[in-house]
Design an enzyme around this catalytic site. Structure first.
Site, PDB file in Angstrom:
ATOM      1  CG  PHE A  12      -2.357  -0.300   0.926  1.00  0.00           C
ATOM      2  CD1 PHE A  12      -2.740  -1.463   0.281  1.00  0.00           C
ATOM      3  CD2 PHE A  12      -3.351   0.622   1.270  1.00  0.00           C
ATOM      4  CE1 PHE A  12      -4.068  -1.722  -0.012  1.00  0.00           C
ATOM      5  CE2 PHE A  12      -4.684   0.378   0.979  1.00  0.00           C
ATOM      6  CZ  PHE A  12      -5.047  -0.796   0.340  1.00  0.00           C
TER       7      PHE A  12
ATOM      8  CD  GLN B 296      -6.218   9.640   2.676  1.00  0.00           C
ATOM      9  OE1 GLN B 296      -6.890   8.650   2.880  1.00  0.00           O
ATOM     10  NE2 GLN B 296      -4.957   9.732   3.034  1.00  0.00           N
TER      11      GLN B 296
ATOM     12  CG  HIS C  98      -8.464   6.942  -2.473  1.00  0.00           C
ATOM     13  ND1 HIS C  98      -8.074   6.452  -3.694  1.00  0.00           N
ATOM     14  CD2 HIS C  98      -8.257   5.938  -1.579  1.00  0.00           C
ATOM     15  CE1 HIS C  98      -7.656   5.204  -3.536  1.00  0.00           C
ATOM     16  NE2 HIS C  98      -7.757   4.874  -2.271  1.00  0.00           N
TER      17      HIS C  98
ATOM     18  CG  LEU D 215     -11.793   3.588  -3.044  1.00  0.00           C
ATOM     19  CD1 LEU D 215     -11.292   5.015  -3.027  1.00  0.00           C
ATOM     20  CD2 LEU D 215     -11.514   2.925  -1.724  1.00  0.00           C
TER      21      LEU D 215
ATOM     22  CD  GLU E  64      -3.070   3.310  -1.242  1.00  0.00           C
ATOM     23  OE1 GLU E  64      -3.800   4.277  -0.968  1.00  0.00           O
ATOM     24  OE2 GLU E  64      -1.991   3.103  -0.679  1.00  0.00           O
TER      25      GLU E  64
ATOM     26  NE  ARG F  59      -5.233   5.859   0.271  1.00  0.00           N
ATOM     27  CZ  ARG F  59      -6.061   5.153   1.012  1.00  0.00           C
ATOM     28  NH1 ARG F  59      -6.798   5.757   1.933  1.00  0.00           N
ATOM     29  NH2 ARG F  59      -6.158   3.866   0.855  1.00  0.00           N
TER      30      ARG F  59
ATOM     31  CG  HIS G  22     -10.882   7.809   0.828  1.00  0.00           C
ATOM     32  ND1 HIS G  22     -11.851   6.907   0.463  1.00  0.00           N
ATOM     33  CD2 HIS G  22      -9.931   7.099   1.504  1.00  0.00           C
ATOM     34  CE1 HIS G  22     -11.493   5.697   0.893  1.00  0.00           C
ATOM     35  NE2 HIS G  22     -10.351   5.788   1.530  1.00  0.00           N
TER      36      HIS G  22
ATOM     37  NE  ARG H  99      -7.444   6.622   6.221  1.00  0.00           N
ATOM     38  CZ  ARG H  99      -7.681   5.570   5.440  1.00  0.00           C
ATOM     39  NH1 ARG H  99      -7.011   4.447   5.624  1.00  0.00           N
ATOM     40  NH2 ARG H  99      -8.568   5.628   4.472  1.00  0.00           N
TER      41      ARG H  99
HETATM   42  C1  LIG Z   1     -14.972   2.949  -0.047  1.00  0.00           C
HETATM   43  C2  LIG Z   1     -14.015   2.951   1.104  1.00  0.00           C
HETATM   44  C3  LIG Z   1     -12.976   2.032   1.151  1.00  0.00           C
HETATM   45  C4  LIG Z   1     -12.097   2.020   2.227  1.00  0.00           C
HETATM   46  N1  LIG Z   1     -11.073   1.110   2.249  1.00  0.00           N
HETATM   47  C5  LIG Z   1     -10.251   1.054   3.306  1.00  0.00           C
HETATM   48  C6  LIG Z   1      -9.228   0.068   3.392  1.00  0.00           C
HETATM   49  O1  LIG Z   1      -9.068  -0.781   2.510  1.00  0.00           O
HETATM   50  N2  LIG Z   1      -8.424   0.070   4.482  1.00  0.00           N
HETATM   51  C7  LIG Z   1      -8.575   0.964   5.490  1.00  0.00           C
HETATM   52  O2  LIG Z   1      -7.829   0.897   6.474  1.00  0.00           O
HETATM   53  N3  LIG Z   1      -9.550   1.904   5.447  1.00  0.00           N
HETATM   54  C8  LIG Z   1     -10.397   1.963   4.391  1.00  0.00           C
HETATM   55  N4  LIG Z   1     -11.387   2.912   4.364  1.00  0.00           N
HETATM   56  C9  LIG Z   1     -11.618   3.758   5.542  1.00  0.00           C
HETATM   57  C10 LIG Z   1     -12.311   2.944   6.633  1.00  0.00           C
HETATM   58  O3  LIG Z   1     -13.210   2.047   6.057  1.00  0.00           O
HETATM   59  C11 LIG Z   1     -13.066   3.818   7.617  1.00  0.00           C
HETATM   60  O4  LIG Z   1     -12.309   4.894   8.044  1.00  0.00           O
HETATM   61  C12 LIG Z   1     -13.465   3.008   8.855  1.00  0.00           C
HETATM   62  O5  LIG Z   1     -14.099   1.807   8.467  1.00  0.00           O
HETATM   63  C13 LIG Z   1     -14.373   3.798   9.760  1.00  0.00           C
HETATM   64  O6  LIG Z   1     -14.906   2.971  10.736  1.00  0.00           O
HETATM   65  P1  LIG Z   1     -15.829   3.580  11.879  1.00  0.00           P
HETATM   66  O7  LIG Z   1     -16.168   2.441  12.772  1.00  0.00           O
HETATM   67  O8  LIG Z   1     -15.165   4.755  12.465  1.00  0.00           O
HETATM   68  O9  LIG Z   1     -17.127   4.129  11.122  1.00  0.00           O
HETATM   69  P2  LIG Z   1     -18.143   3.496  10.068  1.00  0.00           P
HETATM   70  O10 LIG Z   1     -17.821   2.126   9.700  1.00  0.00           O
HETATM   71  O11 LIG Z   1     -18.292   4.506   8.989  1.00  0.00           O
HETATM   72  O12 LIG Z   1     -19.502   3.423  10.897  1.00  0.00           O
HETATM   73  C14 LIG Z   1     -20.206   4.576  11.290  1.00  0.00           C
HETATM   74  C15 LIG Z   1     -21.421   4.140  12.084  1.00  0.00           C
HETATM   75  O13 LIG Z   1     -22.025   5.273  12.687  1.00  0.00           O
HETATM   76  C16 LIG Z   1     -23.413   5.193  12.552  1.00  0.00           C
HETATM   77  N5  LIG Z   1     -23.953   6.562  12.622  1.00  0.00           N
HETATM   78  C17 LIG Z   1     -23.461   7.673  12.054  1.00  0.00           C
HETATM   79  N6  LIG Z   1     -24.226   8.735  12.358  1.00  0.00           N
HETATM   80  C18 LIG Z   1     -25.222   8.276  13.146  1.00  0.00           C
HETATM   81  C19 LIG Z   1     -26.342   8.871  13.776  1.00  0.00           C
HETATM   82  N7  LIG Z   1     -26.611  10.184  13.667  1.00  0.00           N
HETATM   83  N8  LIG Z   1     -27.162   8.086  14.495  1.00  0.00           N
HETATM   84  C20 LIG Z   1     -26.936   6.743  14.614  1.00  0.00           C
HETATM   85  N9  LIG Z   1     -25.898   6.139  14.035  1.00  0.00           N
HETATM   86  C21 LIG Z   1     -25.048   6.892  13.320  1.00  0.00           C
HETATM   87  C22 LIG Z   1     -23.620   4.520  11.211  1.00  0.00           C
HETATM   88  O14 LIG Z   1     -24.898   3.949  11.136  1.00  0.00           O
HETATM   89  C23 LIG Z   1     -22.509   3.475  11.252  1.00  0.00           C
HETATM   90  O15 LIG Z   1     -22.957   2.333  11.940  1.00  0.00           O
HETATM   91  C24 LIG Z   1     -12.265   2.949   3.277  1.00  0.00           C
HETATM   92  C25 LIG Z   1     -13.305   3.849   3.241  1.00  0.00           C
HETATM   93  C26 LIG Z   1     -14.158   3.883   2.157  1.00  0.00           C
HETATM   94  C27 LIG Z   1     -15.241   4.933   2.125  1.00  0.00           C
END
Ligand SMILES: Cc1cc2nc3c(=O)[nH]c(=O)nc-3n(C[C@H](O)[C@H](O)[C@H](O)COP(=O)(O)OP(=O)(O)OC[C@H]3O[C@@H](n4cnc5c(N)ncnc54)[C@H](O)[C@@H]3O)c2cc1C
Length: 598
Positions: free
Chosen positions: A141, A254, A256, A266, A269, A300, A367, A409
């Site tokens: 990566f 960030q 991407h 997306l 990467e 990135r 991203h 990041r």
């Molecule tokens: C397309 C894509 C690909 C990615 N690929 C990678 C990768 O390969 N490797 C890597 O390390 N990172 C990757 N990332 C980044 C990574 O996925 C995220 O930063 C990480 O998963 C975030 O996890 P989280 O638990 O913080 O939030 P999330 O998984 O985004 O979860 C957020 C939660 O909050 C809840 N929520 C939000 N607002 C409210 C509200 N008002 N009321 C109730 N619930 C709410 C939602 O329902 C959800 O359950 C990627 C991101 C994207 C967008």
């Protein structure tokens, strides 16, 4: 809409992605019996599940084949051979990737815990891709010196999320699916609960808890082209900010390098990790101009800026010249089908391009949010730049800023952060509860206040629709606070965001119903987006340097004397936030700031 019964839990966690679910599972495992998780979408639709490429950890399972160079094929490391990777290397790469703005105590925890958390996932039954001898497969990566993105084809987030969700259920965590959190209750610096809407039937509940955690994910939806899901509207960030909690380093957003042209969806990467090329409209592999050593596998921020420079110089592709080509053809059909099946399908479905046959048109896409709710290394939320705590309030994952990513990041470090710091927050919550905290009283009627807020959207009858304000906001943020920034444009953005906040006060929605009113939810989300966007812009206006993802054409250099600080923003009502600054935790002996070259 109507007000429902007040509810109560010992611990309420908002967000069912990796961060929230790890915290809930850990707290339950530590013996807490009343842990609730709220999610505005079905828990398994959380954005963590959309992650494709991998989760970082220096397992050292594979290495480049000797004499084919650092970009050649990978092979598994024979049992008993010298280690090819270490947490120390991972730490250095992360610090350099962060442009020295990451806090090094937090980064050390991230990279050391990485190894344990990967084996935990494996022990829980996570279906990783494998090396020929059965170890977890790893790929390259950007910005990482060793192949250390551990993966399950290009659906890594999906398998991680399903694995941890299953375990949370097994430990008796109580999920409220499709409940929307509207407000956080903080009085006298003590968090007492929140207000949430049961989306299905339109009832608003005050929910008290001894500990509340936000794991609400990122906010890419503030930008026009983004890889983020519709749900990534930064609700938690906005709600905390409205409740008087500060936000940190929000100017670092960030972009991407490989979002699908015009859609932003997306193309992982992993495409470049597996050896994909970036080409301009002339078919030239232009990265040699910007990162001769790392080429496409530079970090990135650097690759996105390089693409934008090509586009601005008239070498962009696509009908409007805003695109770049991602060329995977030389990887061959077999590798693409085995390692990148999902991204191939995305390119076919949305652009009608099969990467096996043709280069895919892509462009930079908003991203990831490096900034967020400031926390200490145990997920405890900070009330100010001096490090005082908001009692009973925790945060982790993308909505939080601990800060391991600093100004930029590295790919695959975010699934890791959400897992490691989600778990640490779970332990911290369990410990906090052991100290015998009491449920705190709540003054006034917070549910009533939220009812009034919602009624305003339902009753306003002016011409303004909330969705129109949001469209304009996304345009402003992309054009005036995007990959390259400069003073005049940022000042315009600042005024425009304040104007959008005013317009939002008179905005209305079309659907007046109370059951599953997504029109209303979109309006509330739009209100959240215009609320915290003022912080992104204010931080960007103030920071007169270029560091990581924040790139000022009028201040092109990093300036450690003046700006090696975290930005801490407090809401002050009318004219944008009040900014203060917090020192970065740096081990000047081991990891002193250096020039960042790739
Ligand atoms: C397309 C894509 C690909 C990615 N690929 C990678 C990768 O390969 N490797 C890597 O390390 N990172 C990757 N990332 C980044 C990574 O996925 C995220 O930063 C990480 O998963 C975030 O996890 P989280 O638990 O913080 O939030 P999330 O998984 O985004 O979860 C957020 C939660 O909050 C809840 N929520 C939000 N607002 C409210 C509200 N008002 N009321 C109730 N619930 C709410 C939602 O329902 C959800 O359950 C990627 C991101 C994207 C967008």
């Amino acid at each position: 809409m109507r007000i429902g019964q007040p509810l109560e839990h010992e611990v309420i966690i908002v967000g069912a992605g990796l961060a929230g679910t790890w915290a809930a599972m850990t707290a339950a495992q530590e013996g807490l019996t009343d842990v609730a998780v709220l999610s505005k979408i079905h828990p398994l639709r959380s954005h963590s599940g959309a992650a494709q490429g991998g989760i970082a950890a220096a397992l050292g399972n594979v290495r480049p084949v000797a004499d084919t160079g650092p970009r050649g094929p990978l092979e598994q490391v024979p049992e008993g051979d010298e280690p090819v990777d270490s947490w120390e290397l991972h730490m250095f790469d992360t610090i350099k990737g962060s442009d020295w703005l990451g806090d090094q105590d937090a980064i050390e925890i991230l990279v050391k815990d990485a190894i344990d958390i990967l084996y935990k996932y494996e022990n829980m039954g996570c279906v990783f891709s494998r090396t020929p001898d059965g170890r977890i497969a790893q790929r390259r990566f950007g910005g990482h010196q060793a192949p250390r993105a551990n993966y399950a084809a290009d659906r890594t987030g999906h398998v991680l999320l399903h694995t941890i969700h299953e375990q949370a259920l097994r430990h008796g965590v109580n999920f409220y699916s499709e409940w929307y959190v509207l407000d956080l209750i903080v009085e006298d610096n003590v968090c007492r609960g929140l207000v949430a809407l049961d989306i299905l039937n339109g009832t608003i509940h005050t929910m008290r808890a001894k500990a509340v955690m936000f794991a609400t994910g990122g906010y890419g939806r503030a930008f026009k082209i983004t890889s983020n899901a519709f749900a990534n509207t930064g609700d938690g960030v906005a709600i905390a900010y409205r409740a008087g909690v500060p936000l940190m380093d929000m100017e670092f957003v960030q972009f991407h390098p490989t979002g699908l042209y015009k859609h932003g969806i997306l193309m992982s990467e992993a495409c470049r990790g597996e050896g994909g090329y970036l080409l301009n409209a002339d078919g030239e592999r232009f990265m040699h101009r910007y990162a001769p050593d790392k080429m496409e596998l530079a970090p990135r921020d650097l690759v996105s800026r390089s693409e934008q420079r090509e586009i601005d110089a008239g070498r962009g592709a696509g009908e409007d010249g805003q695109g770049i080509y991602l060329d995977l053809r030389h990887l061959g059909k077999e590798k693409i089908l085995k390692k990148l099946p999902e991204v191939r399908q995305i390119a076919i479905s949305f652009l009608g391009t099969d990467p096996i046959e043709e280069p895919v048109l892509i462009q930079p896409t908003a991203h990831y949010s490096m900034g967020g709710i400031p926390t200490d290394i145990d997920g405890r939320v900070l009330a100010n730049a001096d490090g005082d705590l908001v009692e009973g309030f925790f945060a982790a994952g993308e909505c939080a800023c601990v800060s391991v990513h600093g100004a930029n990041r590295l790919g695959s470090n975010s699934l890791l952060e959400a897992s490691v710091f989600g778990r640490r927050a779970g332990y911290a919550i369990a410990k906090f509860m052991e100290s015998g905290v009491e449920q705190q009283p709540v003054s006034g009627d917070p549910a009533e206040e939220q009812m009034d807020r919602i009624d305003a959207f339902l009753k306003n009858d002016g011409p303004e629709l909330a969705e129109d304000v949001l469209r304009d906001l996304r345009q402003t943020m992309t054009e005036k606070c995007g990959i390259f920034r400069e003073s005049d444009k940022l000042q315009e953005a600042r005024h425009e965001v304040l104007k959008y906040q005013e317009r939002m006060q008179n905005a209305r929605v079309m659907d007046k119903g109370s059951c599953f009113n997504t029109d209303l939810l979109n309006a509330i989300e739009a209100e959240h987006l215009v609320t915290f966007s003022e912080v992104i812009v204010a931080g960007a206006v103030a920071r007169q340097e270029s560091r990581g993802a924040h790139s000022r054409t009028d201040f092109p250099d990093r300036d450690d004397d003046k700006w090696l600080f975290h930005t801490v923003a407090h809401r002050n009502g009318q004219s944008g936030p009040t900014l203060s600054y917090k020192p970065v935790t740096i081990d000047y002996e081991k990891y002193p700031p250096q020039a960042r070259k790739y």
